[in-house]
Design a protein around this motif. Structure first.
Motif, PDB file in Angstrom:
ATOM      1  N   ASP A   1      81.994  29.538  15.592  1.00 44.74           N
ATOM      2  CA  ASP A   1      81.019  30.505  14.978  1.00 44.74           C
ATOM      3  C   ASP A   1      79.951  29.990  14.196  1.00 44.74           C
ATOM      4  N   ALA A   2      79.909  28.773  13.316  1.00 47.20           N
ATOM      5  CA  ALA A   2      79.186  28.075  12.697  1.00 47.20           C
ATOM      6  C   ALA A   2      78.196  27.415  13.905  1.00 47.20           C
ATOM      7  N   PHE A   3      78.716  27.022  14.743  1.00 47.20           N
ATOM      8  CA  PHE A   3      77.887  26.097  15.745  1.00 47.20           C
ATOM      9  C   PHE A   3      76.940  27.195  16.459  1.00 47.20           C
ATOM     10  N   LYS A   4      77.314  28.310  16.737  1.00 47.05           N
ATOM     11  CA  LYS A   4      76.588  29.226  17.520  1.00 47.05           C
ATOM     12  C   LYS A   4      75.612  29.882  16.540  1.00 47.05           C
ATOM     13  N   ALA A   5      75.523  30.020  15.151  1.00 45.18           N
ATOM     14  CA  ALA A   5      74.719  30.437  14.209  1.00 45.18           C
ATOM     15  C   ALA A   5      73.673  29.351  14.232  1.00 45.18           C
ATOM     16  N   LEU A   6      73.909  28.224  14.284  1.00 42.11           N
ATOM     17  CA  LEU A   6      73.317  26.759  14.238  1.00 42.11           C
ATOM     18  C   LEU A   6      72.355  26.728  15.490  1.00 42.11           C
ATOM     19  N   LYS A   7      73.019  26.949  16.531  1.00 43.88           N
ATOM     20  CA  LYS A   7      72.214  27.114  17.804  1.00 43.88           C
ATOM     21  C   LYS A   7      70.954  28.256  17.830  1.00 43.88           C
ATOM     22  N   ALA A   8      71.261  29.215  17.215  1.00 48.01           N
ATOM     23  CA  ALA A   8      70.243  30.350  17.025  1.00 48.01           C
ATOM     24  C   ALA A   8      69.257  29.640  16.094  1.00 48.01           C
ATOM     25  N   ILE A   9      69.332  28.846  15.298  1.00 52.39           N
ATOM     26  CA  ILE A   9      68.289  28.229  14.485  1.00 52.39           C
ATOM     27  C   ILE A   9      67.626  27.113  15.025  1.00 52.39           C
ATOM     28  N   ASP A  10      68.518  26.223  15.902  1.00 47.92           N
ATOM     29  CA  ASP A  10      68.002  24.939  16.240  1.00 47.92           C
ATOM     30  C   ASP A  10      68.829  24.878  17.699  1.00 47.92           C
ATOM     31  N   PRO A  11      68.133  25.093  18.884  1.00 47.63           N
ATOM     32  CA  PRO A  11      68.748  25.028  20.119  1.00 47.63           C
ATOM     33  C   PRO A  11      69.520  23.636  20.499  1.00 47.63           C
ATOM     34  N   GLU A  12      68.622  22.694  19.766  1.00 39.19           N
ATOM     35  CA  GLU A  12      68.794  21.164  19.920  1.00 39.19           C
ATOM     36  C   GLU A  12      69.802  20.700  18.926  1.00 39.19           C
ATOM     37  N   VAL A  13      70.738  21.509  18.354  1.00 37.66           N
ATOM     38  CA  VAL A  13      71.594  20.879  17.182  1.00 37.66           C
ATOM     39  C   VAL A  13      72.679  20.164  17.993  1.00 37.66           C
ATOM     40  N   LYS A  14      73.238  19.144  17.188  1.00 36.73           N
ATOM     41  CA  LYS A  14      74.067  18.179  17.824  1.00 36.73           C
ATOM     42  C   LYS A  14      75.371  18.403  16.917  1.00 36.73           C
ATOM     43  N   ALA A  15      76.511  18.691  17.288  1.00 39.12           N
ATOM     44  CA  ALA A  15      77.681  18.878  16.561  1.00 39.12           C
ATOM     45  C   ALA A  15      78.816  18.236  16.891  1.00 39.12           C
ATOM     46  N   ILE A  16      79.552  17.913  16.040  1.00 37.05           N
ATOM     47  CA  ILE A  16      80.842  17.472  16.339  1.00 37.05           C
ATOM     48  C   ILE A  16      82.056  18.382  15.842  1.00 37.05           C
ATOM     49  N   LEU A  17      82.877  18.794  16.696  1.00 38.28           N
ATOM     50  CA  LEU A  17      83.894  19.696  16.464  1.00 38.28           C
ATOM     51  C   LEU A  17      85.093  19.203  15.841  1.00 38.28           C
ATOM     52  N   SER A  18      85.592  19.269  14.722  1.00 36.58           N
ATOM     53  CA  SER A  18      86.694  18.751  13.961  1.00 36.58           C
ATOM     54  C   SER A  18      87.814  19.603  13.705  1.00 36.58           C
ATOM     55  N   THR A  19      88.904  19.139  14.247  1.00 36.26           N
ATOM     56  CA  THR A  19      90.335  19.949  14.350  1.00 36.26           C
ATOM     57  C   THR A  19      91.543  19.376  14.580  1.00 36.26           C
ATOM     58  N   GLY A  20      92.631  19.900  13.994  1.00 38.60           N
ATOM     59  CA  GLY A  20      93.971  19.289  14.214  1.00 38.60           C
ATOM     60  C   GLY A  20      94.762  20.074  15.381  1.00 38.60           C
ATOM     61  N   TYR A  21      93.986  21.026  15.855  1.00 40.13           N
ATOM     62  CA  TYR A  21      94.562  21.970  16.868  1.00 40.13           C
ATOM     63  C   TYR A  21      94.143  21.498  18.327  1.00 40.13           C
ATOM     64  N   SER A  22      94.701  20.486  19.018  1.00 41.15           N
ATOM     65  CA  SER A  22      94.165  20.074  19.978  1.00 41.15           C
ATOM     66  C   SER A  22      94.404  20.826  21.295  1.00 41.15           C
ATOM     67  N   HIS A  23      95.284  21.954  21.252  1.00 44.17           N
ATOM     68  CA  HIS A  23      95.448  22.955  22.372  1.00 44.17           C
ATOM     69  C   HIS A  23      94.427  24.071  22.389  1.00 44.17           C
ATOM     70  N   GLU A  24      93.821  24.355  21.358  1.00 41.99           N
ATOM     71  CA  GLU A  24      92.710  25.479  21.681  1.00 41.99           C
ATOM     72  C   GLU A  24      91.866  25.254  22.682  1.00 41.99           C
ATOM     73  N   SER A  25      91.431  26.464  23.301  1.00 38.74           N
ATOM     74  CA  SER A  25      90.645  26.288  24.628  1.00 38.74           C
ATOM     75  C   SER A  25      89.321  25.623  24.318  1.00 38.74           C
ATOM     76  N   VAL A  26      88.742  26.143  22.845  1.00 36.86           N
ATOM     77  CA  VAL A  26      87.386  25.296  22.894  1.00 36.86           C
ATOM     78  C   VAL A  26      87.373  23.850  22.564  1.00 36.86           C
ATOM     79  N   VAL A  27      88.895  23.487  22.240  1.00 40.36           N
ATOM     80  CA  VAL A  27      88.690  22.061  22.066  1.00 40.36           C
ATOM     81  C   VAL A  27      89.061  21.249  23.240  1.00 40.36           C
ATOM     82  N   VAL A  28      89.732  21.747  24.067  1.00 42.07           N
ATOM     83  CA  VAL A  28      89.972  21.521  25.658  1.00 42.07           C
ATOM     84  C   VAL A  28      88.728  21.246  26.416  1.00 42.07           C
TER      85      VAL A  28
END
Length: 87
Positions: A30-57
């Motif tokens: 959700d934070a990434f989506k909010a940042l994309k609304a401000i800056d469509p060129e935002v570069k993000a690294i997603l951090s997680t310990g849950y490797s099975h989530e669909s967004v992670v895959v």
């Protein structure tokens, strides 16, 4: 929001690291989506310990540049940041 203030002040942020799951408040996707609304060129690294989530895959389908799985190894995190920042 710090990102918006930086952009408005001419201080572009090279890379953001967003945690997928937050105990309180907005999660990483959700934070990434909010940042994309401000800056469509935002570069993000997603951090997680849950490797099975669909967004992670499928993180690239969401427009996220890289993934940082926990627990971090310092060099892997530094390499991800450098790669996304183009350095």
């Amino acid at each position: 929001m710090q990102y918006r203030a930086g952009m408005e002040g001419g201080r572009r942020i090279d890379v953001v690291i967003l945690d997928l799951t937050m105990a309180e408040g907005m999660g990483g996707l959700d934070a990434f989506k909010a940042l994309k609304a401000i800056d469509p060129e935002v570069k993000a690294i997603l951090s997680t310990g849950y490797s099975h989530e669909s967004v992670v895959v499928n993180y690239k389908k969401f427009g996220i540049a890289a993934l940082a799985l926990k627990p971090y190894r310092v060099q892997e995190l530094l390499d991800a940041v450098a790669g996304v920042a183009g350095r």
